[in-house]
Design a protein around this motif. Structure first.
Motif, short mmCIF file in Angstrom:
data_model
loop_
_atom_site.label_atom_id
_atom_site.label_comp_id
_atom_site.label_asym_id
_atom_site.label_seq_id
_atom_site.Cartn_x
_atom_site.Cartn_y
_atom_site.Cartn_z
N HIS A 271 0.93 -1.06 -0.13
CA HIS A 271 0.05 0.18 0.13
C HIS A 271 0.86 1.24 -0.13
O HIS A 271 1.86 1.14 0.56
N SER A 272 0.34 2.16 -0.86
CA SER A 272 1.12 3.52 -0.46
C SER A 272 -0.06 4.69 -0.74
O SER A 272 -0.63 4.43 -1.85
N SER A 273 0.00 5.64 -0.17
CA SER A 273 -0.87 6.58 -0.35
C SER A 273 -0.61 8.35 0.25
O SER A 273 0.69 8.13 0.87
N CYS A 274 -1.04 9.03 -0.09
CA CYS A 274 -0.74 10.53 0.17
C CYS A 274 -1.78 11.26 0.32
O CYS A 274 -2.77 11.30 -0.29
N LEU A 275 -1.94 12.12 1.57
CA LEU A 275 -2.66 13.16 1.60
C LEU A 275 -2.16 14.41 2.12
O LEU A 275 -1.27 14.36 2.87
N VAL A 276 -2.60 15.38 1.15
CA VAL A 276 -1.73 16.75 1.38
C VAL A 276 -2.73 17.47 2.63
O VAL A 276 -4.01 17.29 2.70
N ASN A 277 -1.99 18.06 3.57
CA ASN A 277 -2.67 18.61 4.86
C ASN A 277 -3.65 19.62 4.28
O ASN A 277 -3.13 20.71 3.90
N PRO A 278 -4.72 19.55 4.66
CA PRO A 278 -5.81 20.33 4.40
C PRO A 278 -5.67 21.79 4.82
O PRO A 278 -6.20 22.75 4.15
N ARG A 279 -5.10 22.06 6.15
CA ARG A 279 -5.02 23.24 6.63
C ARG A 279 -3.59 23.89 6.03
O ARG A 279 -3.55 25.04 6.32
N ASP A 280 -2.57 23.03 5.73
CA ASP A 280 -1.40 23.80 5.18
C ASP A 280 -0.93 23.19 3.81
O ASP A 280 -0.34 21.93 4.29
N ASP A 281 -1.03 23.44 2.91
CA ASP A 281 -0.77 22.69 1.80
C ASP A 281 0.80 22.58 1.62
O ASP A 281 1.39 21.84 0.59
N GLN A 282 1.67 22.77 2.62
CA GLN A 282 3.02 22.73 2.24
C GLN A 282 3.44 21.41 2.89
O GLN A 282 4.57 21.21 2.79
N PHE A 283 2.55 20.97 3.58
CA PHE A 283 2.87 19.59 4.20
C PHE A 283 2.18 18.44 3.62
O PHE A 283 1.03 18.47 3.35
N ALA A 284 2.50 17.22 3.74
CA ALA A 284 1.77 16.13 3.35
C ALA A 284 2.01 14.85 3.95
O ALA A 284 3.06 15.05 4.76
N TYR A 285 1.22 14.07 4.07
CA TYR A 285 1.24 12.82 4.89
C TYR A 285 1.21 11.57 3.93
O TYR A 285 0.30 11.45 3.28
N PHE A 286 2.16 10.70 4.26
CA PHE A 286 2.52 9.67 3.46
C PHE A 286 2.23 8.27 4.29
O PHE A 286 2.78 8.23 5.22
N ILE A 287 1.81 7.47 3.67
CA ILE A 287 1.62 5.96 4.25
C ILE A 287 2.04 4.67 3.11
O ILE A 287 1.74 4.93 2.13
N GLN A 288 2.92 4.10 3.58
CA GLN A 288 3.85 3.00 2.88
C GLN A 288 3.66 1.95 3.68
O GLN A 288 4.24 1.81 4.62
N ALA A 289 3.45 0.39 3.00
CA ALA A 289 3.39 -0.67 3.49
C ALA A 289 4.37 -1.51 2.55
O ALA A 289 3.74 -1.59 1.59
N VAL A 290 5.32 -2.06 3.06
CA VAL A 290 6.08 -2.87 2.00
C VAL A 290 6.28 -3.96 2.76
O VAL A 290 6.48 -4.28 3.79
N ARG A 291 6.34 -5.14 1.88
CA ARG A 291 6.41 -6.53 2.28
C ARG A 291 8.02 -6.76 2.38
O ARG A 291 8.53 -6.59 1.32
N VAL A 292 8.37 -7.50 3.49
CA VAL A 292 9.61 -7.73 3.82
C VAL A 292 9.65 -9.28 3.91
O VAL A 292 8.54 -10.03 3.97
N GLN A 293 10.68 -9.76 4.45
CA GLN A 293 10.94 -11.27 4.56
C GLN A 293 10.10 -11.88 5.57
O GLN A 293 9.38 -13.00 5.35
N ASP A 294 9.83 -11.28 6.55
CA ASP A 294 9.01 -11.61 7.83
C ASP A 294 7.62 -11.13 8.02
O ASP A 294 7.16 -10.83 9.27
N GLY A 295 6.91 -10.33 7.04
CA GLY A 295 5.79 -9.62 7.19
C GLY A 295 5.73 -8.37 6.52
O GLY A 295 5.91 -8.32 5.20
N TYR A 296 5.38 -7.29 7.21
CA TYR A 296 5.24 -5.98 6.63
C TYR A 296 5.72 -4.79 7.34
O TYR A 296 5.27 -4.91 8.41
N ASP A 297 6.50 -3.79 6.68
CA ASP A 297 6.89 -2.68 7.30
C ASP A 297 5.98 -1.76 6.91
O ASP A 297 5.63 -1.46 5.68
N LEU A 298 5.43 -0.91 7.79
CA LEU A 298 4.41 0.21 7.66
C LEU A 298 5.06 1.58 8.00
O LEU A 298 5.54 1.67 9.23
N TYR A 299 5.01 2.44 7.28
CA TYR A 299 5.65 3.69 7.55
C TYR A 299 4.65 4.86 7.48
O TYR A 299 3.70 4.77 6.30
N PHE A 300 4.56 5.84 8.34
CA PHE A 300 3.51 6.81 8.36
C PHE A 300 4.57 8.22 8.33
O PHE A 300 5.31 8.38 9.42
#
Length: 154
Positions: A77-106
């Protein structure tokens, strides 16, 4: 002051507090903070990743949207949301499959050209990046990797 009145007031305060408070239910999953606004977690199954992504979106009151989860793929999974209050910032979510499961980044970062990482699907190599000029996201969307190497004969 009369001790009975004091006890009655304390009891009433405790009861009123419990009736009018909002409780945040603790998730069974824990995320580790790796910087201001940036979190990381490791999960064993795709279902746990889905649950955490949806819980974070709900908790932070992001707009509801249909999210794409790539079953069995390296970039789950990978997605992005631009901060509605300040469009200079964005929030990203990435989930990457690794050898023993999934690493999830916010990740919470500047809304500018961002190169996250390269990943492979089979023998193809992809680059995951975000550019506000070309992508122009204002709401949740799926970022797809850009093919940077495809072996000859395919």
């Amino acid at each position: 002051m009369n001790p009975i009145k004091v006890y009655t007031m304390l009891l009433f305060s405790a009861v009123a507090t419990s009736f009018f408070s909002q409780y945040e239910m603790k998730e069974e999953f824990e995320l580790m903070e790796v910087g201001a606004g940036n979190f990381y977690g490791h999960f064993d199954t795709e279902g746990e990743v889905r649950s955490m992504v949806n819980a974070v979106l709900k908790h932070n009151r992001f707009p509801k949207s249909e999210l794409l989860f790539n079953k069995g793929r390296k970039l789950f999974h990978s997605s992005c949301l631009v901060n509605p209050r300040d469009d200079q910032f964005a929030y990203f979510i990435q989930a990457v499959r690794v050898q023993d499961g999934y690493d999830l980044y916010f990740l919470y970062c500047l809304n500018e050209l961002t190169h996250f990482f390269d990943y492979s699907e089979g023998s193809d190599l992809y680059r995951l990046k975000y550019s506000p000029e070309s992508d122009g996201q204002k709401t949740f969307t799926n970022l797809s990797g850009e093919l940077i190497l495809k072996p000859k004969g395919r």
